[in-house]
Design a protein around this motif. Sequence first.
Motif, PDB file in Angstrom:
ATOM      1  N   ALA A 115     -55.184 -87.564 -51.699  1.00  0.00           N
ATOM      2  CA  ALA A 115     -54.585 -88.769 -52.617  1.00  0.00           C
ATOM      3  C   ALA A 115     -54.988 -89.994 -51.650  1.00  0.00           C
ATOM      4  N   PRO A 116     -54.916 -91.191 -52.516  1.00  0.00           N
ATOM      5  CA  PRO A 116     -55.237 -92.403 -51.967  1.00  0.00           C
ATOM      6  C   PRO A 116     -54.319 -92.780 -50.619  1.00  0.00           C
ATOM      7  N   GLY A 117     -54.812 -93.145 -49.470  1.00  0.00           N
ATOM      8  CA  GLY A 117     -54.080 -93.220 -48.290  1.00  0.00           C
ATOM      9  C   GLY A 117     -53.318 -92.069 -47.556  1.00  0.00           C
ATOM     10  N   LYS A 118     -53.673 -91.068 -47.916  1.00  0.00           N
ATOM     11  CA  LYS A 118     -53.340 -89.725 -47.511  1.00  0.00           C
ATOM     12  C   LYS A 118     -54.385 -88.870 -47.004  1.00  0.00           C
ATOM     13  N   GLU A 119     -54.049 -87.746 -46.101  1.00  0.00           N
ATOM     14  CA  GLU A 119     -55.018 -86.811 -45.537  1.00  0.00           C
ATOM     15  C   GLU A 119     -55.155 -85.798 -46.652  1.00  0.00           C
ATOM     16  N   ARG A 120     -56.433 -85.236 -46.180  1.00  0.00           N
ATOM     17  CA  ARG A 120     -56.588 -84.168 -47.216  1.00  0.00           C
ATOM     18  C   ARG A 120     -55.834 -82.944 -46.806  1.00  0.00           C
ATOM     19  N   GLU A 121     -55.333 -82.408 -48.053  1.00  0.00           N
ATOM     20  CA  GLU A 121     -54.232 -81.291 -47.932  1.00  0.00           C
ATOM     21  C   GLU A 121     -54.593 -79.995 -48.791  1.00  0.00           C
ATOM     22  N   GLY A 122     -54.443 -78.978 -48.172  1.00  0.00           N
ATOM     23  CA  GLY A 122     -54.563 -77.524 -49.109  1.00  0.00           C
ATOM     24  C   GLY A 122     -53.504 -77.666 -49.952  1.00  0.00           C
ATOM     25  N   VAL A 123     -53.677 -77.164 -51.245  1.00  0.00           N
ATOM     26  CA  VAL A 123     -52.737 -77.367 -52.305  1.00  0.00           C
ATOM     27  C   VAL A 123     -52.487 -75.497 -52.682  1.00  0.00           C
ATOM     28  N   SER A 124     -53.562 -74.745 -52.981  1.00  0.00           N
ATOM     29  CA  SER A 124     -53.285 -73.359 -53.189  1.00  0.00           C
ATOM     30  C   SER A 124     -54.662 -72.608 -52.863  1.00  0.00           C
ATOM     31  N   CYS A 125     -54.389 -71.333 -52.750  1.00  0.00           N
ATOM     32  CA  CYS A 125     -55.459 -70.564 -52.271  1.00  0.00           C
ATOM     33  C   CYS A 125     -55.378 -69.171 -52.799  1.00  0.00           C
ATOM     34  N   ILE A 126     -56.400 -68.373 -52.998  1.00  0.00           N
ATOM     35  CA  ILE A 126     -56.241 -67.018 -53.645  1.00  0.00           C
ATOM     36  C   ILE A 126     -57.202 -66.199 -52.774  1.00  0.00           C
ATOM     37  N   SER A 127     -56.810 -64.933 -52.233  1.00  0.00           N
ATOM     38  CA  SER A 127     -57.673 -64.196 -51.534  1.00  0.00           C
ATOM     39  C   SER A 127     -58.391 -63.111 -52.236  1.00  0.00           C
ATOM     40  N   LEU A 128     -59.115 -62.380 -51.536  1.00  0.00           N
ATOM     41  CA  LEU A 128     -59.960 -61.323 -52.413  1.00  0.00           C
ATOM     42  C   LEU A 128     -59.284 -60.275 -53.095  1.00  0.00           C
ATOM     43  N   ASP A 129     -57.866 -60.098 -52.633  1.00  0.00           N
ATOM     44  CA  ASP A 129     -57.137 -59.059 -53.311  1.00  0.00           C
ATOM     45  C   ASP A 129     -56.085 -59.605 -54.201  1.00  0.00           C
ATOM     46  N   GLY A 130     -56.401 -60.925 -54.346  1.00  0.00           N
ATOM     47  CA  GLY A 130     -55.427 -61.514 -55.587  1.00  0.00           C
ATOM     48  C   GLY A 130     -54.234 -62.260 -54.830  1.00  0.00           C
ATOM     49  N   THR A 131     -53.829 -61.786 -53.741  1.00  0.00           N
ATOM     50  CA  THR A 131     -52.891 -62.642 -53.153  1.00  0.00           C
ATOM     51  C   THR A 131     -52.923 -64.032 -53.521  1.00  0.00           C
ATOM     52  N   THR A 132     -51.730 -65.000 -53.694  1.00  0.00           N
ATOM     53  CA  THR A 132     -52.060 -66.384 -54.036  1.00  0.00           C
ATOM     54  C   THR A 132     -50.749 -67.139 -53.008  1.00  0.00           C
ATOM     55  N   HIS A 133     -51.100 -68.403 -52.766  1.00  0.00           N
ATOM     56  CA  HIS A 133     -50.251 -69.275 -51.866  1.00  0.00           C
ATOM     57  C   HIS A 133     -50.247 -70.407 -52.727  1.00  0.00           C
ATOM     58  N   TYR A 134     -49.123 -71.405 -52.566  1.00  0.00           N
ATOM     59  CA  TYR A 134     -48.942 -72.571 -53.185  1.00  0.00           C
ATOM     60  C   TYR A 134     -48.101 -73.424 -51.986  1.00  0.00           C
ATOM     61  N   ILE A 135     -48.430 -74.808 -51.838  1.00  0.00           N
ATOM     62  CA  ILE A 135     -47.703 -75.538 -51.186  1.00  0.00           C
ATOM     63  C   ILE A 135     -46.393 -75.998 -51.845  1.00  0.00           C
ATOM     64  N   ASP A 136     -45.092 -76.402 -51.242  1.00  0.00           N
ATOM     65  CA  ASP A 136     -44.002 -76.456 -51.912  1.00  0.00           C
ATOM     66  C   ASP A 136     -44.325 -77.297 -53.021  1.00  0.00           C
ATOM     67  N   PRO A 137     -44.662 -78.552 -52.912  1.00  0.00           N
ATOM     68  CA  PRO A 137     -44.692 -79.578 -54.021  1.00  0.00           C
ATOM     69  C   PRO A 137     -45.144 -79.136 -55.409  1.00  0.00           C
ATOM     70  N   VAL A 138     -46.241 -78.052 -55.283  1.00  0.00           N
ATOM     71  CA  VAL A 138     -46.723 -77.529 -56.633  1.00  0.00           C
ATOM     72  C   VAL A 138     -46.109 -76.239 -57.107  1.00  0.00           C
ATOM     73  N   LYS A 139     -45.337 -75.727 -56.278  1.00  0.00           N
ATOM     74  CA  LYS A 139     -44.668 -74.344 -56.790  1.00  0.00           C
ATOM     75  C   LYS A 139     -44.259 -74.442 -57.886  1.00  0.00           C
ATOM     76  N   GLY A 140     -44.509 -73.434 -58.841  1.00  0.00           N
ATOM     77  CA  GLY A 140     -43.779 -73.425 -60.259  1.00  0.00           C
ATOM     78  C   GLY A 140     -44.636 -74.066 -61.214  1.00  0.00           C
ATOM     79  N   ARG A 141     -45.475 -75.220 -60.686  1.00  0.00           N
ATOM     80  CA  ARG A 141     -46.124 -75.936 -61.735  1.00  0.00           C
ATOM     81  C   ARG A 141     -47.746 -75.627 -61.797  1.00  0.00           C
ATOM     82  N   PHE A 142     -48.070 -75.258 -60.530  1.00  0.00           N
ATOM     83  CA  PHE A 142     -49.749 -75.052 -60.600  1.00  0.00           C
ATOM     84  C   PHE A 142     -49.785 -73.430 -60.554  1.00  0.00           C
TER      85      PHE A 142
END
Length: 126
Positions: A40-67
Amino acid sequence: QLQVVESGGGLVQPGGSLRLSCAASGFILDYYTIAWFRQAPGKEREGVSCISLDGTTHYIDPVKGRFTISRDNAKNTAYLQMDSLQPEDTAVYYCAADYGPGYYCSNYVFSDYNYWGQGTQVTVSS
C-alpha cells in the motif's frame, strides 16, 4: 522465460469484490507454493495469503473471512478472491511462486520466492 503474470485488478467501491489471477508461464505450478503480497502507499510490502502444495492455506488477520486463495493446477493458475473490500485494501498486489512444499509459507519470506509477477493495482474507493 519463466514468469508469473497477475491480472484482475481494478477500481471497486467499498464492499465490492475482485478476483485476481496469477498465471504461470515456463514452469509447472504443481510444484510451487504460491503467495500473494501487497504494498500500500507509504507502507512496507506484506504477505497476504499463501497456499502450499497440499492445499493448506494461510491468511493474515486483516483479510480473514474476506479473501480466499486457491489454485487450479490444470490451468497452471492461482487465484485470490477478494470480497467485502475496504479502502485499506488498496495496494499493488503481487503473486509469487516458491519451489517446494511451502510448510512455512505463513512466514512470507521474500527471498524464498523464485518468481514474482509485475503487480496489479487494486483500488477501493467510493
